[in-house]
Write a protein that holds these residues in place. Structure first.
Motif, mmCIF file in Angstrom:
data_model
loop_
_atom_site.group_PDB
_atom_site.id
_atom_site.type_symbol
_atom_site.label_atom_id
_atom_site.label_comp_id
_atom_site.label_asym_id
_atom_site.label_seq_id
_atom_site.Cartn_x
_atom_site.Cartn_y
_atom_site.Cartn_z
ATOM 1 N N ALA A 146 42.685 1.539 1.128
ATOM 2 C CA ALA A 146 44.044 1.736 0.089
ATOM 3 C C ALA A 146 43.226 1.443 -1.424
ATOM 4 N N GLU A 147 41.542 0.879 -1.676
ATOM 5 C CA GLU A 147 40.891 1.205 -3.095
ATOM 6 C C GLU A 147 40.773 2.399 -3.328
ATOM 7 N N ASN A 152 41.593 6.986 -7.210
ATOM 8 C CA ASN A 152 41.928 8.255 -7.253
ATOM 9 C C ASN A 152 43.227 9.094 -8.015
ATOM 10 N N LEU A 153 44.678 7.651 -7.775
ATOM 11 C CA LEU A 153 45.683 8.170 -8.595
ATOM 12 C C LEU A 153 44.884 7.936 -10.293
ATOM 13 N N THR A 155 42.148 7.960 -11.874
ATOM 14 C CA THR A 155 41.736 9.169 -11.775
ATOM 15 C C THR A 155 42.628 10.580 -12.600
ATOM 16 N N GLU A 156 43.572 10.507 -11.730
ATOM 17 C CA GLU A 156 44.140 11.820 -11.461
ATOM 18 C C GLU A 156 44.645 11.731 -12.962
ATOM 19 N N ARG A 157 45.512 10.827 -12.987
ATOM 20 C CA ARG A 157 46.327 10.475 -14.509
ATOM 21 C C ARG A 157 46.226 9.518 -15.242
ATOM 22 N N PRO A 158 44.982 9.109 -15.576
ATOM 23 C CA PRO A 158 44.764 7.828 -16.146
ATOM 24 C C PRO A 158 45.918 7.596 -17.522
ATOM 25 N N ILE A 173 50.692 3.335 -2.328
ATOM 26 C CA ILE A 173 49.037 3.438 -1.980
ATOM 27 C C ILE A 173 49.387 1.869 -0.904
ATOM 28 N N GLY A 174 51.033 1.395 -0.597
ATOM 29 C CA GLY A 174 50.414 1.005 0.262
ATOM 30 C C GLY A 174 49.722 -0.356 0.734
ATOM 31 N N ILE A 175 50.029 -1.133 -0.311
ATOM 32 C CA ILE A 175 49.741 -2.752 -0.270
ATOM 33 C C ILE A 175 50.844 -3.718 -0.871
ATOM 34 N N THR A 176 50.088 -4.599 -0.761
ATOM 35 C CA THR A 176 50.836 -5.428 -2.299
ATOM 36 C C THR A 176 50.361 -5.884 -3.687
#
Length: 188
Positions: A146-147, A152-153, A155-158, A173-176
């Motif tokens: 998840a981290e 990555n997300l 980094t792609e579009r900060p 990202i599949g977490i709470t």
């Protein structure tokens, strides 16, 4: 429309005659923040190019919606499975921020394919972009923590990710949201 022309000129070297055919079929549509671009049960009739804005795709759920994709300015957006099959969508496409789309209907895309030299290339590239994005997402879910998915997300579009509510990012990202908060504390 200038941005989409630049995109097509840069990526496809579109001719003036093909651009005239293609651009004559485009319509501009604005969506407010939280505006529904497509609802569950509606059939996707558009392949769209995002001039500006952020779009999310999600499955509605009583307890918590499941966000499974984002799209940003300068990219294509569509409930592509519904678009290709011309069947009702099982998910919602929503503008997270005020969004401007340049849209081409399914029927108009078929006309562009028939009447222009470059139409099939444009359609193929749009479908390849959407497929690669989906494939990247699936591999990320299978191979990354998840981290790592969060980083990555980010980094792609900060510059844009800061505009997305944390609950949507956590879902993506599949977490709470609480687990995302712990990750953000750990990496800051």
């Amino acid at each position: 429309m200038e941005e989409i022309y630049k995109y097509y000129k840069e990526h496809f070297n579109i001719s003036e005659s093909d651009w005239k055919i293609f651009s004559s079929k485009l319509s501009r549509q604005q969506f407010p923040k939280k505006g529904k671009i497509l609802k569950v049960g509606q059939t996707e009739n558009y392949l769209s190019f995002i001039e500006r804005g952020i779009v999310r795709f999600y499955l509605p759920n009583e307890n918590s919606d499941l966000t499974f994709s984002f799209a940003f300015g300068g990219s294509f957006v569509s409930a592509y499975d519904s678009f290709l099959t011309q069947t009702p969508s099982h998910y919602i496409v929503e503008a997270i921020t005020p969004t401007v789309l340049w849209r081409l209907t399914y029927d108009d895309l078929q006309t562009v394919y028939e009447q222009s030299e470059i139409g099939n290339l444009i359609g193929r590239k749009a479908s390849e972009e959407l497929f690669l994005k989906k494939s990247k997402r699936e591999l990320s879910l299978l191979n990354e923590s998840a981290e790592e998915r969060y980083l990555n997300l980010f980094t792609e579009r900060p510059e844009l990710i800061r505009q997305i509510p944390l609950k949507f990012i956590a879902s993506y990202i599949g977490i709470t949201p609480q687990a995302l908060s712990r990750i953000r504390k750990r990496i800051s």
